[in-house]
Every structure is written in structure tokens, then in C-alpha cells.
Write a protein that holds these residues in place. Sequence first.
Motif, PDB file in Angstrom:
ATOM      1  N   THR A 160      10.678   2.113  26.273  1.00  0.00           N
ATOM      2  CA  THR A 160      12.033   2.057  26.183  1.00  0.00           C
ATOM      3  C   THR A 160      12.462   3.563  26.033  1.00  0.00           C
ATOM      4  O   THR A 160      11.999   4.232  25.160  1.00  0.00           O
ATOM      5  CB  THR A 160      12.428   1.422  24.798  1.00  0.00           C
TER       6      THR A 160
ATOM      7  N   GLY B  72      14.099   6.791  24.823  1.00  0.00           N
ATOM      8  CA  GLY B  72      14.439   7.296  23.413  1.00  0.00           C
ATOM      9  C   GLY B  72      15.645   7.891  23.562  1.00  0.00           C
ATOM     10  O   GLY B  72      16.688   7.963  22.801  1.00  0.00           O
ATOM     11  N   GLY B  73      15.543   9.059  24.086  1.00  0.00           N
ATOM     12  CA  GLY B  73      16.758  10.280  24.037  1.00  0.00           C
ATOM     13  C   GLY B  73      16.422  11.620  23.676  1.00  0.00           C
ATOM     14  O   GLY B  73      15.047  11.983  23.862  1.00  0.00           O
TER      15      GLY B  73
ATOM     16  N   HIS C   9      12.527  15.744  24.220  1.00  0.00           N
ATOM     17  CA  HIS C   9      12.974  14.341  24.233  1.00  0.00           C
ATOM     18  C   HIS C   9      11.945  13.145  24.527  1.00  0.00           C
ATOM     19  O   HIS C   9      10.781  13.691  24.530  1.00  0.00           O
ATOM     20  CB  HIS C   9      13.837  14.238  25.687  1.00  0.00           C
TER      21      HIS C   9
ATOM     22  N   ARG D  24      18.390  12.169  16.600  1.00  0.00           N
ATOM     23  CA  ARG D  24      18.038  12.094  18.156  1.00  0.00           C
ATOM     24  C   ARG D  24      19.501  11.478  18.593  1.00  0.00           C
ATOM     25  O   ARG D  24      20.242  10.510  18.106  1.00  0.00           O
ATOM     26  CB  ARG D  24      16.961  11.196  18.275  1.00  0.00           C
TER      27      ARG D  24
ATOM     28  N   ARG E   5      20.606   8.790  21.149  1.00  0.00           N
ATOM     29  CA  ARG E   5      20.260   7.771  22.278  1.00  0.00           C
ATOM     30  C   ARG E   5      20.911   7.776  23.630  1.00  0.00           C
ATOM     31  O   ARG E   5      22.069   8.285  23.672  1.00  0.00           O
ATOM     32  CB  ARG E   5      20.575   6.490  21.851  1.00  0.00           C
TER      33      ARG E   5
ATOM     34  N   ASP F 108      22.409   5.754  25.170  1.00  0.00           N
ATOM     35  CA  ASP F 108      23.741   5.129  24.835  1.00  0.00           C
ATOM     36  C   ASP F 108      24.866   5.713  24.067  1.00  0.00           C
ATOM     37  O   ASP F 108      25.791   5.262  23.951  1.00  0.00           O
ATOM     38  CB  ASP F 108      23.655   3.620  24.608  1.00  0.00           C
TER      39      ASP F 108
ATOM     40  N   GLU G 147      24.409   6.581  20.898  1.00  0.00           N
ATOM     41  CA  GLU G 147      24.326   6.377  19.420  1.00  0.00           C
ATOM     42  C   GLU G 147      23.614   7.533  18.937  1.00  0.00           C
ATOM     43  O   GLU G 147      22.539   7.940  19.189  1.00  0.00           O
ATOM     44  CB  GLU G 147      23.654   5.016  19.400  1.00  0.00           C
TER      45      GLU G 147
ATOM     46  N   ARG H 278      16.928   3.245  15.407  1.00  0.00           N
ATOM     47  CA  ARG H 278      15.891   4.207  15.823  1.00  0.00           C
ATOM     48  C   ARG H 278      14.717   3.640  16.440  1.00  0.00           C
ATOM     49  O   ARG H 278      14.117   3.956  17.446  1.00  0.00           O
ATOM     50  CB  ARG H 278      15.429   4.975  14.584  1.00  0.00           C
TER      51      ARG H 278
END
Length: 281
Positions: free
Chosen positions: A30, A32-33, A41, A111, A113, A115, A117, A148
Motif C-alpha cells: 500500500t 505510504g507517503g 518516502h 507523514r 498520505r 490522499d 491525510e 497510519r
Amino acid sequence: MPSMIDHIVIVDRDLGVLVEQARSVGFTVTPGGEHAGGMTHNALIAFQDGSYIELIAFIEPEKRSTHRWWSRLWKGGGLTDFALLCDDLAAEVAAINDRGLVVPEPEGNGRLRPDGERLEWQSSFPQPVVGETGMPFVIEDRTPRSLRVPHADDETTHANGVTGIAGITLVVEDSDSSALALGAITGNPVESVDTSAAGVLAAKRSAVGSQPGHWIVIAQPDVARVDDLNEGGLPAKYLEKYGHGPFSAVLTTGASPGSLAPTSGAEIDANLLAGSRLRIA
């Protein structure tokens, strides 16, 4: 006391390569960011037991950094660090200090995300730079942990069947002194265990949390075998190259972590994931 192994950290130069290799051995990955500060990252391999593997890379790997994982990157990367989860880090730091190990006050991080967030947490790092003691850091979420850590079924289901982390093996120079530090962090007894693993002189094990579950083993290698070309030389070679730290991890496909040992299962190809030694049992 910390309740579980929160996550393990695999560092490499190229996040895309880590993600591709993880997927090639059956992991669901998935995005992360980017971390606060813009240096690193990540992407996440999340499990049904709530733990995860963090795949992390430096955005500018050639740029010298004071980040605690940068020096490990330049030694070859791989399985680099790991964290234990708690719900009150200030109280946990005080308890660890009371048990005889001085650890620093919590420091915040975060961090962003993909999206948008924003996530926030705080951590205490017993070792400022990885390789010094091998001890895990302790983490507490400031925003909901569900933000998270991926937790949807399609994010935690893996083609290779892995459902969680069973345990971590640390290579240390002196198992007796390291046992004192580990016991202070976990708050649990650290007991001698079988030393049948190749190249290991002594080993001790501590549970993580109050219920049977995750474990940490500290292994003292036979440094006289550092030049061995077989499996028996690997622990000593790790200590010589990286210092104290996580040598391997066992991932479970459903067996109780307590029923598994550092040599349980089959090892993932060590040519992948920057040489990380991961076993699936």
C-alpha cells in the motif's frame, strides 16, 4: 509495557524497486507517503495482526543526511530497525527509565498520505543511530492508528499467506548486557533459549506485551566464524558490517508466534528487499 511489534523497517535506495520486489514474492503493498521534512518516502505491507513492514527510501539518496537510517543505507540497506507500540509514550519512557535504561524524551514526527491525510506520532529512540545497540524504538500515535496503518481486507491479505509478524532476531556483541536493555524496554523477562542456530554462541528471548504474541530474540554470534563462507558465518558478518541490529524476522501465516523460532519457516530470496532476511512460517 509496549503491547506489540508495531513495524519493522527495510531501507533501500529506490522505493519503486522495493515495492516491485515485495509484490514479486506475494506481498500486497500500500502506498505510504512522504515523511515530515521531505527526506524519505515509504510504502507499507500491512498484516491482519495489526503490524506491518515499512519499505522506505531516501528521496535524495546521494545527499548526505543526519537521519538515523542514512548511514545504514550506505552500508547496504536492508532490515534496519523496528518499533514497539504503546498507548502512552511519556509513561512508557518513565517506566523504561525506572527499569534501568535511560531513553530520550518523545519526539514528534508525521507523514502526508497520498490522499492528503496528515498523520502524526511520537517516538523515543534508545539508539540515536542504528547499529549502536540494536534496541527497538517505541512509538505512540497522536492521530488514529487506523490512519497510519492500512487495515482493510484487500490491504492485509497477501498471496503468500502471511498474516503477521512473529518475531525479530537481533545480533548483538554481548547477549548478557543486551538482555538488560531489552528487558527494560519490553518490561518482560529475558530468558535463555536454544542456540542451535548456525554461528550463534548464546541467545535470549523476551515476549512483547502482556499476552503471548510477538517476541524478540537477541543472538550473540561466534565472531571467530566471521570468515566462514557458509551460513554459520552470517551472524558474525552482520555484526562486523552493520553493528548491533535486526538480523532477521519471522513472519507467520497463521501459527501462533509463540510456537515459532528464529529458524522456523522458509527464507525469502535474500537477493531481494536489499538483502533482508525474512522467513515465512
